[in-house]
Write an enzyme that holds these catalytic residues in place. Sequence first.
Site: not given
Ligand code: FAD
Ligand code: NAD
Length: 559
Positions: A102, A257, A274, A529
């Site tokens: 990491e 959202l 959007e 229920h």
């Molecule tokens: C605001 C937000 C809300 C979200 N909410 C949800 C949700 O409610 N439910 C859901 O399912 N998903 C949610 N997601 C999406 C979710 O966070 C990601 O899909 C998930 O974290 C992906 O996991 P990952 O292990 O692939 O990568 P990451 O969680 O991004 O982890 C990758 C790790 O690799 C490390 N790394 C990168 N390159 C290297 C390298 N070369 N050497 C060593 N370490 C390295 C990074 O430091 C990092 O710690 C959300 C995302 C955001 C941004």
């Molecule tokens: N509850 C959850 O599971 C959760 C919560 C947050 C994020 N995520 C993950 O994180 C990822 C990123 O989320 P996100 O909301 O950023 O991406 P998203 O792909 O869900 O939505 C991005 C939106 O931005 C619009 N868009 C893109 N470029 C634009 C521009 N230049 N101007 C205006 N609109 C534009 C797209 O049409 C789309 O509707 C998603 O893949 C999602 O799976 C998941």
Amino acid sequence: MQAAISTSIPPSFTAFRSDNSAARCHFAAGLRFCGLHRHVLLSLGEAIETRQLRKRISASLSESGASKNGFDYDLVIIGAGVGGHGAALHAVEKGLKTAIIEGDVVGGTCVNRGCVPSKALLAVSGRMRDLQSEHHLKALGLHVPAAGYDRQGVADHANNLASKIRSNLTNSMKAMGVDILTGVGTILDTQKVKYGKVGFPDTVITAKGIIIATGSVPFVPNGIEVDGKTVFTSDHALKLEWVPDWIAIVGSGYIGLEFSDVYTALGSEVTFIEALDQIMPGFDPEIGKLAQRVLINPRKIDFHTGVFAKKITPAKDGKPVSIELIDAKTKEPKDTLEVDAALIATGRAPFTKGLGLENINVVTERGFVPVDERMRVIDADGKLVPHVYCIGDANGKMMLAHTASAQGISVVEQVSGRDHVVNHMSIPAACFTHPEISMVGYTEPQAKEKADKEGFKISVAKTSFKANTKALAENEGEGLAKLIYRPDTGEILGVHILGLHAADLIHEASNAIALGTRIQDIKFAVHAHPTLSEVLDELFKAAKVEIHASKTVAEPVAV
Ligand SMILES: Cc1cc2nc3c(=O)[nH]c(=O)nc-3n(C[C@H](O)[C@H](O)[C@H](O)COP(=O)(O)OP(=O)(O)OC[C@H]3O[C@@H](n4cnc5c(N)ncnc54)[C@H](O)[C@@H]3O)c2cc1C
Ligand SMILES: NC(=O)c1ccc[n+]([C@@H]2O[C@H](COP(=O)([O-])OP(=O)(O)OC[C@H]3O[C@@H](n4cnc5c(N)ncnc54)[C@H](O)[C@@H]3O)[C@@H](O)[C@H]2O)c1
């Protein structure tokens, strides 16, 4: 594509990220955890027992600390996000000598800058909504004086939760005997990786198998200047350093959202920008329409669709944030907005640069690592790269935390000699607004397209939360569940829910898809229920399937 410029990248990571022109990361020290993986919930006793087991396995692998096949490790994982964490724990359970590298902090996006802190903020926004809704309270016979909040207290809740989960994740790996190696990982060969911190010599290790789990970072379109204060991404917004009176949210996907739910509950006005013609374009259209009626129209939210934010300039010298909008199709100027802040929620970019992919002849596609259905990495000539896998956001198949973890577990199964393929169509997704939205499988238009191509018919069944006793008792009757299915076979093609606890309710449908259960069978399952689960019970019962249950008489069970 323009990088989101970080103001606080730790020195070790500046070098790590420096060759990533596609997207740079905001590695905010602080937050952590995801109740994602069942291993996290191991009791200390179980963890110690497992660790002892792990030690016995290690001893049998090699006396010198190397795995029995002459490699330093059976499995090396690059990236300790939720994907890497899920894979690591499963690997140890399978007796594999495992290391995880990491470059920043354990937990990755989900724990530090994603799911975990955002759900903490959403827990607050949910309660604020309840307390602010006079109509709702009155219907329950309650009277509560005006609700208020302490911004720093809310921010602390998110930060503390992330810290707690981060240490849970770290401790679970340590307890299981995973070697956590700190530094940036670079692939040297299909079975060789180096890692190290800036200013220190690199260490080279060998492994029978390598998993890339390096995740993603916010994607910021060209022309948008992120200052981290008035124009920011979710990385900054999750710290809740201030609550703007008026915030533009660029992108109405998951992040947009969920943050609109948080900001409006805390008193902000929101304007969505959007690019596509419809707000919340990712959802099933009928659910999207209902979401607009329930989550957008009654709140202080307006929106511009079919427009791009061509240029965004942060607030400076007393001037507000300025947003120049252009028509998404004609590219003609449309409008200029002046707001207090702008949240850029336009998707995420894979973090794969600097990984040494060129050393194994791999060329990324828009930054994503190409993989087959078993997460095996594909090289520039279309051939499988032996021993190397990529999971999670870095492969772009489905950017969700539980998908990353499921893919990691699936890879470990393969590495341990058991074939396994993840069925992505059975993976649920949820948006944690109030009320929640959840889904699994195809939307109605996608199912229609598939049906036309493959020559079968689809049907749709719906049930309303208004007919559910528990929902009505909670005064939360607003909601819909929708089932898309094949009437000839009873196959579930998709389920979409908007309503109270939709994120929990979806699992009956996703498990049914995963296990191949048909509607004619599941409709006989009995639900307690009064529960919200009866919304799905009614949904399956409402479907008109042309064939009967495969088994109508249960095996007698002694009671
Ligand atoms: C605001 C937000 C809300 C979200 N909410 C949800 C949700 O409610 N439910 C859901 O399912 N998903 C949610 N997601 C999406 C979710 O966070 C990601 O899909 C998930 O974290 C992906 O996991 P990952 O292990 O692939 O990568 P990451 O969680 O991004 O982890 C990758 C790790 O690799 C490390 N790394 C990168 N390159 C290297 C390298 N070369 N050497 C060593 N370490 C390295 C990074 O430091 C990092 O710690 C959300 C995302 C955001 C941004
Ligand atoms: N509850 C959850 O599971 C959760 C919560 C947050 C994020 N995520 C993950 O994180 C990822 C990123 O989320 P996100 O909301 O950023 O991406 P998203 O792909 O869900 O939505 C991005 C939106 O931005 C619009 N868009 C893109 N470029 C634009 C521009 N230049 N101007 C205006 N609109 C534009 C797209 O049409 C789309 O509707 C998603 O893949 C999602 O799976 C998941």
